[in-house]
Structure formats: structure tokens, C-alpha cells
Design a protein around this motif. Sequence first.
Motif, short mmCIF file in Angstrom:
data_model
loop_
_atom_site.label_atom_id
_atom_site.label_comp_id
_atom_site.label_asym_id
_atom_site.label_seq_id
_atom_site.Cartn_x
_atom_site.Cartn_y
_atom_site.Cartn_z
N ARG A 1 -4.10 -6.36 -4.22
CA ARG A 1 -4.29 -5.19 -4.73
C ARG A 1 -4.65 -4.23 -3.87
O ARG A 1 -5.45 -4.35 -2.99
CB ARG A 1 -5.45 -5.32 -5.95
CG ARG A 1 -5.74 -3.96 -6.43
CD ARG A 1 -6.55 -4.14 -7.72
NE ARG A 1 -7.87 -4.67 -7.47
CZ ARG A 1 -8.92 -3.94 -6.89
NH1 ARG A 1 -9.07 -2.98 -6.77
NH2 ARG A 1 -9.88 -4.64 -6.78
N CYS A 2 -3.92 -2.97 -3.83
CA CYS A 2 -3.98 -1.97 -2.70
C CYS A 2 -4.43 -0.70 -3.40
O CYS A 2 -4.40 0.42 -2.82
CB CYS A 2 -2.58 -1.85 -1.87
SG CYS A 2 -2.49 -3.48 -0.84
N THR A 3 -5.07 -0.75 -4.76
CA THR A 3 -5.43 0.44 -5.41
C THR A 3 -6.84 0.38 -5.44
O THR A 3 -7.30 -0.87 -5.72
CB THR A 3 -4.79 0.55 -6.44
OG1 THR A 3 -5.05 -0.55 -7.57
CG2 THR A 3 -3.26 1.20 -6.36
N THR A 4 -7.91 1.29 -5.44
CA THR A 4 -9.12 1.32 -5.40
C THR A 4 -9.50 1.46 -7.13
O THR A 4 -9.04 2.01 -7.64
CB THR A 4 -10.05 2.36 -4.66
OG1 THR A 4 -9.52 3.58 -5.11
CG2 THR A 4 -9.61 2.15 -3.17
N ARG A 5 -10.48 0.70 -7.34
CA ARG A 5 -11.36 0.78 -8.53
C ARG A 5 -12.48 1.52 -8.72
O ARG A 5 -13.08 1.64 -7.55
CB ARG A 5 -11.39 -0.61 -9.26
CG ARG A 5 -10.13 -1.45 -9.71
CD ARG A 5 -10.33 -2.70 -10.11
NE ARG A 5 -8.97 -3.28 -10.59
CZ ARG A 5 -8.72 -4.57 -10.79
NH1 ARG A 5 -9.94 -5.37 -10.60
NH2 ARG A 5 -7.58 -5.06 -11.01
N GLU B 1 -6.68 -3.24 1.45
CA GLU B 1 -7.07 -2.67 2.81
C GLU B 1 -8.09 -3.08 3.48
O GLU B 1 -8.18 -3.27 4.69
CB GLU B 1 -7.46 -1.11 2.37
CG GLU B 1 -6.41 -0.16 1.93
CD GLU B 1 -6.76 1.19 1.31
OE1 GLU B 1 -6.47 2.26 1.49
OE2 GLU B 1 -8.03 1.24 0.79
N HIS B 2 -9.07 -3.94 2.79
CA HIS B 2 -10.18 -4.60 3.36
C HIS B 2 -9.54 -5.66 4.19
O HIS B 2 -9.83 -5.89 5.49
CB HIS B 2 -11.16 -5.15 2.34
CG HIS B 2 -12.33 -5.99 3.05
ND1 HIS B 2 -13.22 -5.42 3.94
CD2 HIS B 2 -12.55 -7.29 2.73
CE1 HIS B 2 -13.86 -6.47 3.94
NE2 HIS B 2 -13.61 -7.49 3.54
N ARG C 1 0.81 -1.15 0.02
CA ARG C 1 -0.02 0.08 -0.13
C ARG C 1 0.82 1.14 -0.07
O ARG C 1 0.39 2.20 -0.96
CB ARG C 1 -0.77 0.04 1.01
CG ARG C 1 -1.96 1.14 1.17
CD ARG C 1 -2.59 1.40 2.54
NE ARG C 1 -3.16 2.86 2.42
CZ ARG C 1 -2.52 3.79 2.59
NH1 ARG C 1 -1.49 3.98 2.94
NH2 ARG C 1 -3.25 4.94 2.39
N HIS D 1 -12.77 0.88 -0.68
CA HIS D 1 -11.59 0.44 -0.23
C HIS D 1 -11.08 -0.87 -1.05
O HIS D 1 -11.88 -1.63 -1.75
CB HIS D 1 -11.84 -0.22 1.21
CG HIS D 1 -12.23 0.96 2.15
ND1 HIS D 1 -11.37 1.82 2.89
CD2 HIS D 1 -13.39 0.71 2.99
CE1 HIS D 1 -12.30 2.63 3.55
NE2 HIS D 1 -13.20 1.96 3.56
N SER D 2 -9.80 -0.62 -1.42
CA SER D 2 -9.17 -1.85 -2.08
C SER D 2 -9.27 -3.09 -1.21
O SER D 2 -9.30 -3.10 -0.03
CB SER D 2 -7.56 -1.38 -2.42
OG SER D 2 -6.85 -1.70 -1.17
N PRO D 3 -9.05 -4.24 -1.99
CA PRO D 3 -9.14 -5.58 -1.29
C PRO D 3 -7.93 -5.77 -0.22
O PRO D 3 -8.20 -6.30 0.96
CB PRO D 3 -8.80 -6.43 -2.43
CG PRO D 3 -9.43 -5.78 -3.81
CD PRO D 3 -9.00 -4.46 -3.72
N GLU E 1 -15.42 1.23 -5.64
CA GLU E 1 -14.74 0.55 -4.64
C GLU E 1 -14.45 1.68 -3.62
O GLU E 1 -13.91 2.89 -3.81
CB GLU E 1 -13.57 -0.12 -4.84
CG GLU E 1 -13.78 -1.28 -5.71
CD GLU E 1 -12.36 -2.16 -5.83
OE1 GLU E 1 -12.56 -3.34 -6.02
OE2 GLU E 1 -11.39 -1.52 -5.71
#
Length: 465
Positions: free
Chosen positions: A254-258, A267-268, A97, A263-265, A261
Motif C-alpha cells: 500500500r502506497c497511500t497514507t491513512r 514508502e517506509h 506509488r 508515511h505509507s507502508p 500515518e
Amino acid sequence: MTAPTPTDRRFLGRLSLPERRFIADALRTETVGGVLLLVAAVVALVWANTPLKDSYATIRDFHIGPAALGLDLSIQHWAADGLLAVFFFVAGIELKRELVAGELRDPKAAALPVIAAICGMAAPALVYALVNLIGDGSMDGWAVPTATDIAFALAVLAVIGTSLPSALRAFLLTLAVVDDLFAILIIAIFFTSDLNFAALGGALAGLAVFWLLLRKGVRGWYVYVPLALVIWGLMYNSGIHATIAGVAMGLMLRCTTREGEDHSPGEHIEHLVRPISAGLAVPLFALFSAGVTVSGKSISDVFTQPVTLGVVLGLVVGKMVGIFGGTWLTARFTRAELNPELAWADLFAVASLAGIGFTVSLLIGELAFEGDPVLTGEVKAAVLMGSLIAAVLASVLLKLRVRKYQALVVEEERDEDGDGIPDIYEEHTPEYHLRMADIHERKAAEHRERARLAGASRDEADRPA
């Protein structure tokens, strides 16, 4: 909602609002975990130094696990290789991240904390090496004082009642993340035994499957948890320290949001796993690793033997000089501008706080002197003593500036318009000034009404009966 101000790119400057919120949430969990870690360490020391010490050794050395799979391990071994894999999994997510969405994504902004972390690991190793060259000691423990324990450092802050401004907290967290990265590399490179290439190949194949499932968007803990356990078991049997498996899987998330979203996966999952790591895995590791025999002689031996003295001086002196010196010199030659609200004394205090090297230092101490239980215990005592000295020194330095920190924290959290966004992120916008003018007008009207009612009451009281 108004947009927040751009990030202040000065050294130790203001963070962006999302970054500030993320760090606040992450450190809140780490602080609770740090207090539990502190409690676990105290329990271990008391348990190992009372008439119940035999029960401590019995439980710590009790073996459990399937021998056919090469996993008939002691409880202490399970804590170091198994539970700490969860800790390093979270560290892997943190690193990913920071690289793609945090402070390390911008090379210019990342330069100072990265150089500080590198110097903060090199200097303790050099101090240790110098002490042991002079004292004709063992060079095997050079890596022991290189690590910083962010959870323990935050526990110290919680105990002494000091809240750092967000910029200093972010700097400390970034230091710890880079510190963890290099600790991982040290463990992987210098503490790898004879390789079992079949098991290593199986672990790499498992990691490839893990990555492919993530890429395909497959969901479900019942898929990933069994796979992660298989990867961990294969990595352990490969000869590479099993915690590396946790790091590798963390880095794959993956730590970027699409679009769509919040939160990114990464971060979740970090939000779900961090409490397990901070609240269970690390404290249990401390419980079964920090139980060393303490006596007047053992304490004096810490300061008279080159190996243990090197660890103490590495943590207390090496960390402080390395982090502060590396940062100051880099800022001097790059002309980086320090946030005017802070001073170099604040960085010096944080550098001393980074000398608390508990969890990973204990782990590296066990790896460096594996097979020599006496020296392992002495090194653990040195880690505890060095961390304690660093904590006391940092507490004194931070307390000298506590009023300044409290004022900065209050200003950072001020939200007069009550919209949930600190005012420092909105004060440059016309909308904020309109809202504040309306609030002030309402307050003035309420004040005038109270004054009118108070005057009417006085008139009524003065009127003759």
C-alpha cells in the motif's frame, strides 16, 4: 504551517511540495548508488583486463546453492536473478506509488512522460532492427537498448557537478519508472523458458499469501522475508525470470497514507530497502556482469558488427530521438504548455541522458544471447560503449545550461523566513508576506543600530584628548 501552492500542471511545471521532497530523497539515494555502480563497473573492467582476469572468471563462474532445489547457480547468476530481484522490488514499489500518489495518478499529467517513455523504448528497438536488417544481423537483441539506468544517469550528474531543477528530475524519474515497467513486461513475455506449472502455481499461491498478510496488517520482517525467498525460489524454477517475483511483491504494498500515518507502508519499506538495492544489489550485479575484455579490436568490432552497432545507436540515437520526438509531437498536438523557465533544449539534454542503459540492458543482453558467451560479451561491450557515449553527450549538453539550472535550483530552495518550506510555495499567502515584513523590519532595525554604534565610535575617536 501554510499550505503549499497547487501543483503547476504545465509540462515540466512546479511539483507539489510533498512530491518534490519525496523525489529529492529518492534521487539522493539513487545518486549515491549510481556512484557505487560506476565504481563497480570500473573495477569489473579493470579486473577483467589485467593479469588477474582468471580470478575474475573463477569467482564469477563459481557455483553455489542447493542443487536439490534447482538453485545451484553461479555467482553471476545469483547476482542477475537474486540481487536484481531486490532492485525490481523497489521498482515495483516506485511504480505503485507513481500510479496512486505520484505523477502517474493524473492521466492528463502522466500522458507526456508515459508517451515519452514508450517512444523512448520503441525508437531504440526500431533503430536496432533497422541496423540488423541492413547488416543481416541477429534480431534477438532488439530489447537490449530499450532500458534507461536512472542510477547511472544520476551518477553522471554527480560527477559533472550538475543539479537539475526538480521538474526535470521528476521527469527523468517518471521516465525510468515507466521504462522499468516495460522492461519487466519484456522480460516476462519474451524471455520466459518452458513453464513448470507446479512451481508457477506455488509462486502464485505464495504471492496470494503475501497479499493476504498485507491486507490483514500482519507486521514483522521475519514473516515476509522467508515468504519472499520461497516465492522467489518457486518463480525461478517456474521458468519465468525470478525478478518478476520482486516486482509483484512491490506492487502489492500500500502506497497511500491513512489517518495518523506520516508515511505509507510502501514508502517506509522502500526507504529501508532502497539503500540495499542501490548500494549493494545493483553494484554487485555490475561487478559480475560488466567485466568484459576490452581491446582495440573489440572496440572497433562494436562499430562494425550489426548487433553491437545496433545496440550503440539504439542507446545514443534511438533514446534521444524517441523521448524528445515523442514528447515534442505530443505537446504540439495536445497544445501542452511548457514551463516558461525551461526550454526544449533542456528536454533534449535529458533525453540524451536517458541513453545510459546500463543495469537492465546488461541483464537483457545476457538473456537475449544466453548460450553464446562470445556474443554476450560483445553485446555487453556495446552497452558500455553506448552508455559512455550517451553520458559524454549529455554532459556537454547539460553543461551548456548549467548556470540556468543553478539559478533555478537556488530559487527553488530559497527559504528566507527559515520555516523549512521553500518560499516559492508560500509567496502567494498573506502569512508569508507578514513574516517577511517582520524579518525585513528586524534587519532594518539591526542595520540602523549598527550605523548608530559606528557613528558613536567615530565621534569618540574625533573627540580631542
